[in-house]
Design a protein around this motif. Structure first.
Motif, PDB file in Angstrom:
ATOM      1  N   TYR A 119       0.826  -1.203   0.000  1.00 26.60           N
ATOM      2  CA  TYR A 119       0.000   0.000   0.000  1.00 26.60           C
ATOM      3  C   TYR A 119       0.868   1.264   0.000  1.00 26.60           C
ATOM      4  CZ  TYR A 119      -4.589  -2.184   0.545  1.00 26.60           C
ATOM      5  OH  TYR A 119      -5.760  -2.881   0.326  1.00 26.60           O
ATOM      6  N   SER A 120       1.999   1.225   0.704  1.00 28.02           N
ATOM      7  CA  SER A 120       2.902   2.381   0.690  1.00 28.02           C
ATOM      8  C   SER A 120       3.484   2.591  -0.699  1.00 28.02           C
ATOM      9  CB  SER A 120       4.027   2.171   1.711  1.00 28.02           C
ATOM     10  OG  SER A 120       3.510   2.019   3.019  1.00 28.02           O
ATOM     11  N   LEU A 121       3.823   1.497  -1.366  1.00 30.79           N
ATOM     12  CA  LEU A 121       4.372   1.604  -2.715  1.00 30.79           C
ATOM     13  C   LEU A 121       3.329   2.153  -3.685  1.00 30.79           C
ATOM     14  CD1 LEU A 121       6.647   1.148  -4.695  1.00 30.79           C
ATOM     15  CD2 LEU A 121       5.999  -1.262  -4.829  1.00 30.79           C
ATOM     16  N   THR A 167       6.004   6.701 -10.426  1.00 27.27           N
ATOM     17  CA  THR A 167       7.366   6.213 -10.208  1.00 27.27           C
ATOM     18  C   THR A 167       7.671   6.322  -8.720  1.00 27.27           C
ATOM     19  OG1 THR A 167       8.060   6.943 -12.406  1.00 27.27           O
ATOM     20  CG2 THR A 167       9.795   6.474 -10.816  1.00 27.27           C
ATOM     21  N   ALA A 168       8.268   5.276  -8.157  1.00 26.89           N
ATOM     22  CA  ALA A 168       8.566   5.246  -6.721  1.00 26.89           C
ATOM     23  C   ALA A 168      10.001   4.800  -6.511  1.00 26.89           C
ATOM     24  CB  ALA A 168       7.609   4.299  -5.992  1.00 26.89           C
ATOM     25  N   ASP A 169      10.606   5.330  -5.459  1.00 27.12           N
ATOM     26  CA  ASP A 169      11.985   4.995  -5.092  1.00 27.12           C
ATOM     27  C   ASP A 169      11.949   3.822  -4.116  1.00 27.12           C
ATOM     28  OD1 ASP A 169      14.622   4.880  -4.164  1.00 27.12           O
ATOM     29  OD2 ASP A 169      14.891   7.025  -4.456  1.00 27.12           O
ATOM     30  N   LEU A 170      12.402   2.647  -4.569  1.00 24.32           N
ATOM     31  CA  LEU A 170      12.368   1.443  -3.735  1.00 24.32           C
ATOM     32  C   LEU A 170      13.463   1.450  -2.676  1.00 24.32           C
ATOM     33  CD1 LEU A 170      11.669  -1.315  -6.422  1.00 24.32           C
ATOM     34  CD2 LEU A 170      10.039  -0.097  -4.995  1.00 24.32           C
ATOM     35  N   SER A 171      14.586   2.099  -2.980  1.00 15.84           N
ATOM     36  CA  SER A 171      15.699   2.113  -2.021  1.00 15.84           C
ATOM     37  C   SER A 171      15.325   2.887  -0.765  1.00 15.84           C
ATOM     38  CB  SER A 171      16.947   2.726  -2.678  1.00 15.84           C
ATOM     39  OG  SER A 171      17.349   1.953  -3.787  1.00 15.84           O
ATOM     40  N   LEU A 172      14.654   4.027  -0.938  1.00 17.60           N
ATOM     41  CA  LEU A 172      14.213   4.782   0.232  1.00 17.60           C
ATOM     42  C   LEU A 172      13.099   4.065   0.973  1.00 17.60           C
ATOM     43  CD1 LEU A 172      14.141   8.454  -1.144  1.00 17.60           C
ATOM     44  CD2 LEU A 172      15.943   7.324   0.163  1.00 17.60           C
ATOM     45  N   LEU A 173      12.237   3.394   0.228  1.00 16.75           N
ATOM     46  CA  LEU A 173      11.099   2.730   0.862  1.00 16.75           C
ATOM     47  C   LEU A 173      11.550   1.587   1.758  1.00 16.75           C
ATOM     48  CD1 LEU A 173       8.054   2.449   1.177  1.00 16.75           C
ATOM     49  CD2 LEU A 173       8.039   0.998  -0.861  1.00 16.75           C
ATOM     50  N   HIS A 174      12.502   0.786   1.307  1.00 13.01           N
ATOM     51  CA  HIS A 174      12.921  -0.358   2.127  1.00 13.01           C
ATOM     52  C   HIS A 174      13.647   0.123   3.398  1.00 13.01           C
ATOM     53  CE1 HIS A 174      17.294  -1.179   2.190  1.00 13.01           C
ATOM     54  NE2 HIS A 174      17.347  -0.488   1.068  1.00 13.01           N
ATOM     55  N   ARG A 175      14.294   1.268   3.350  1.00 12.36           N
ATOM     56  CA  ARG A 175      14.923   1.806   4.562  1.00 12.36           C
ATOM     57  C   ARG A 175      13.862   2.309   5.543  1.00 12.36           C
ATOM     58  NH1 ARG A 175      19.502   5.517   1.492  1.00 12.36           N
ATOM     59  NH2 ARG A 175      20.503   3.810   0.324  1.00 12.36           N
ATOM     60  N   ASP A 176      12.841   2.960   5.002  1.00 11.42           N
ATOM     61  CA  ASP A 176      11.786   3.480   5.873  1.00 11.42           C
ATOM     62  C   ASP A 176      10.971   2.356   6.504  1.00 11.42           C
ATOM     63  OD1 ASP A 176      12.591   6.016   5.223  1.00 11.42           O
ATOM     64  OD2 ASP A 176      11.118   6.269   3.615  1.00 11.42           O
ATOM     65  N   LEU A 177      10.762   1.266   5.771  1.00  8.01           N
ATOM     66  CA  LEU A 177       9.974   0.150   6.297  1.00  8.01           C
ATOM     67  C   LEU A 177      10.772  -0.732   7.243  1.00  8.01           C
ATOM     68  CD1 LEU A 177       8.082  -0.952   3.053  1.00  8.01           C
ATOM     69  CD2 LEU A 177       7.061   0.110   5.075  1.00  8.01           C
ATOM     70  N   ALA A 211      15.418  -6.719  -1.064  1.00 12.38           N
ATOM     71  CA  ALA A 211      14.914  -7.858  -1.834  1.00 12.38           C
ATOM     72  C   ALA A 211      13.425  -8.083  -1.573  1.00 12.38           C
ATOM     73  CB  ALA A 211      15.706  -9.115  -1.479  1.00 12.38           C
ATOM     74  N   LYS A 212      12.991  -7.854  -0.336  1.00 10.43           N
ATOM     75  CA  LYS A 212      11.574  -8.014  -0.017  1.00 10.43           C
ATOM     76  C   LYS A 212      10.737  -6.951  -0.716  1.00 10.43           C
ATOM     77  CE  LYS A 212       8.153  -9.913   2.170  1.00 10.43           C
ATOM     78  NZ  LYS A 212       7.713 -11.271   1.855  1.00 10.43           N
ATOM     79  N   VAL A 213      11.243  -5.710  -0.767  1.00 11.95           N
ATOM     80  CA  VAL A 213      10.512  -4.643  -1.457  1.00 11.95           C
ATOM     81  C   VAL A 213      10.444  -4.931  -2.958  1.00 11.95           C
ATOM     82  CG1 VAL A 213      10.525  -2.183  -1.995  1.00 11.95           C
ATOM     83  CG2 VAL A 213      11.081  -2.945   0.298  1.00 11.95           C
ATOM     84  N   ILE A 214      11.512  -5.438  -3.524  1.00 14.01           N
ATOM     85  CA  ILE A 214      11.516  -5.785  -4.941  1.00 14.01           C
ATOM     86  C   ILE A 214      10.530  -6.917  -5.217  1.00 14.01           C
ATOM     87  CG2 ILE A 214      12.948  -6.755  -6.779  1.00 14.01           C
ATOM     88  CD1 ILE A 214      15.304  -5.231  -5.623  1.00 14.01           C
ATOM     89  N   GLU A 215      10.439  -7.869  -4.293  1.00  9.29           N
ATOM     90  CA  GLU A 215       9.474  -8.961  -4.445  1.00  9.29           C
ATOM     91  C   GLU A 215       8.041  -8.430  -4.429  1.00  9.29           C
ATOM     92  OE1 GLU A 215       8.386 -13.250  -2.298  1.00  9.29           O
ATOM     93  OE2 GLU A 215       9.883 -11.905  -1.450  1.00  9.29           O
ATOM     94  N   VAL A 216       7.766  -7.462  -3.566  1.00  9.35           N
ATOM     95  CA  VAL A 216       6.437  -6.845  -3.532  1.00  9.35           C
ATOM     96  C   VAL A 216       6.164  -6.098  -4.828  1.00  9.35           C
ATOM     97  CG1 VAL A 216       5.009  -5.129  -2.357  1.00  9.35           C
ATOM     98  CG2 VAL A 216       6.404  -6.699  -1.017  1.00  9.35           C
ATOM     99  N   ALA A 217       7.169  -5.369  -5.336  1.00  6.56           N
ATOM    100  CA  ALA A 217       6.997  -4.625  -6.585  1.00  6.56           C
ATOM    101  C   ALA A 217       6.740  -5.560  -7.764  1.00  6.56           C
ATOM    102  CB  ALA A 217       8.234  -3.765  -6.844  1.00  6.56           C
TER     103      ALA A 217
END
Length: 415
Positions: free
Chosen positions: A333-335, A345-355, A360-366
């Motif tokens: 939902y955040s993504l 367009t979303a930044d996955l690198s910042l998102l995985h740090r915030d979560l 790898a888990k964020v990429i799997e969700v994407a």
């Protein structure tokens, strides 16, 4: 005056001392002197259940009788009651009282065997009822029984056909390939259950993950007041938030949002809601006062409570926790919210740090959301300069379908 007698108890008696009382099933015996009685006992006297078993045999010139105190042909009264027999001594006029056992004597015809078949103890209750319906049931019951048996035959045939089809599929594809397909399907379904409502056939990228499914107009209106406070933050306050380990995704959008207008208000509301999602993802339990210090509206608290928590019991109390699956849902939902805030367009690198989860888990969700991954371009930089590569995700129509890949780690060789 009639002579009186006294009763004398014989004391403790063994099984062998019990008196035998016989009863003939086909009538009384006119002359008992012509019968030759014999009693047989079980040789296993150590077994408490077998040592009391007795068989009585009465033979005559015409017919033989057999009775036993165990099994189907025995009298049930032997186990329910105690019987005594008195023997009168005419000389002493004392009657001795002895324990007794009853035998039901059944005639045995030489040369003939019993036609009665023992009861099948392996039959179920349903089978026994079916036998009774066949013998004594009404026409309606018999028709129902015949219909049920036909259906049972049909289901058996279907099961056999399915078994043959499964065998043929296993022979063609192989068991390992089928297990791989099942694992892929289960993993995809597990992720799909946490993905926001999706419209893969949408004509516009903004309609793939509708914004109204993330925040309804009523909820967006409730976020105007806390969103305005977040939009009023100065650059110094944003830098302080960054230095104190705040949500980098929120800070980035607050720094780059429009200067005025409806777009600025919407971005501020989304940033405040995103900060709540990221904060909830790092907590274990959901408290009713969650976000109260930040001015979170009640309608948003109820939304987070119902959407991203599960009930559990701990020490007899009901608690709402943020489980691992709910953290995956929060990431999805955040993504989706970041896509609307960043022009799909979303930044996955910042998102995985915030979560607080791995990249790898964020990429799997994407990938489960069908997003296109954008790798950072390689550029030559000086050794002294620091380089921070950011992996991004964007929405591309049609959505991307990724092949499931299960990584097998190699074992390290021990030297």
């Amino acid at each position: 005056m009639a002579a009186s007698c006294t009763l004398v108890c014989c004391g403790e008696e063994t099984e062998s001392d019990k008196a035998a009382i016989v009863r003939f099933s086909n009538g009384g015996v006119s002359n008992a002197d012509n019968l030759d009685f014999s009693m047989y006992k079980n040789t296993d006297e150590k077994n408490p259940r077998k040592k009391s078993r007795r068989i009585m045999v009465a033979e005559s010139d015409r017919l033989s009788y057999v009775g036993q105190n165990f099994g189907a042909g025995s009298l049930k009264c032997n186990s329910l009651c105690k019987y005594y027999v008195g023997v009168l001594n005419n000389q002493t006029m004392q009657m001795e009282v002895h324990n007794a056992v009853l035998f039901n004597m059944l005639p045995v015809i030489p040369g003939e065997t019993s036609t009665a078949t023992p009861q099948n103890t392996t039959q179920s209750y349903r089978d026994k009822v079916d036998l009774l319906i066949e013998a004594f049931g009404t026409n309606k019951q018999k028709r129902a029984l015949a219909s049920r048996r036909l259906n049972q035959v049909g289901s058996n045939a279907l099961q056999n056909a399915v078994a043959k089809a499964a065998t043929s599929v296993i022979d063609k594809k192989g068991l390992a390939a089928l297990q791989q397909e099942v694992a892929e399907t289960e993993s995809q379904e597990a992720l799909a259950s946490h993905v926001p409502p999706c419209n893969p056939n949408a004509d516009k990228r903004e309609d793939v993950y509708p914004f109204d499914e993330l925040l309804s107009p009523v909820e967006l209106a409730a976020l105007e007041e806390p969103g305005s406070k977040m939009a009023a933050l100065t650059l110094a306050e944003l830098q302080k938030m960054r230095d104190e380990g705040g949500s980098l995704s929120v800070v980035k959008h607050l720094e780059n949002m429009a200067t005025a207008g409806e777009a600025r208000e919407r971005t501020a509301c989304c940033a405040f809601y995103l900060s709540l999602l990221l904060k909830l993802a790092r907590q274990k339990n959901f408290q009713r006062k969650f976000g109260h210090d930040q001015g979170c509206p009640r309608i948003i608290q109820n939304k987070l409570f119902k959407t991203f928590t599960v009930e559990t019991f701990n020490n007899g109390r009901v608690q709402n926790i943020v489980s691992t699956s709910m953290r995956t849902k929060l990431a999805a939902y955040s993504l989706a919210l970041l896509l609307h805030m960043g022009h799909m367009t979303a930044d996955l690198s910042l998102l995985h740090r915030d979560l607080g989860i791995t990249e790898a888990k964020v990429i799997e969700v994407a990938k489960s959301m069908g997003l296109c991954l954008i790798k950072p371009a390689r550029a030559k930089v000086d050794k002294a300069s620091l380089r921070d590569d950011h992996r991004q995700a964007t929405v591309v129509l049609p959505l991307v379908k990724y092949d499931q890949f299960i990584e097998r780690r190699k074992r390290k060789k021990m030297h």
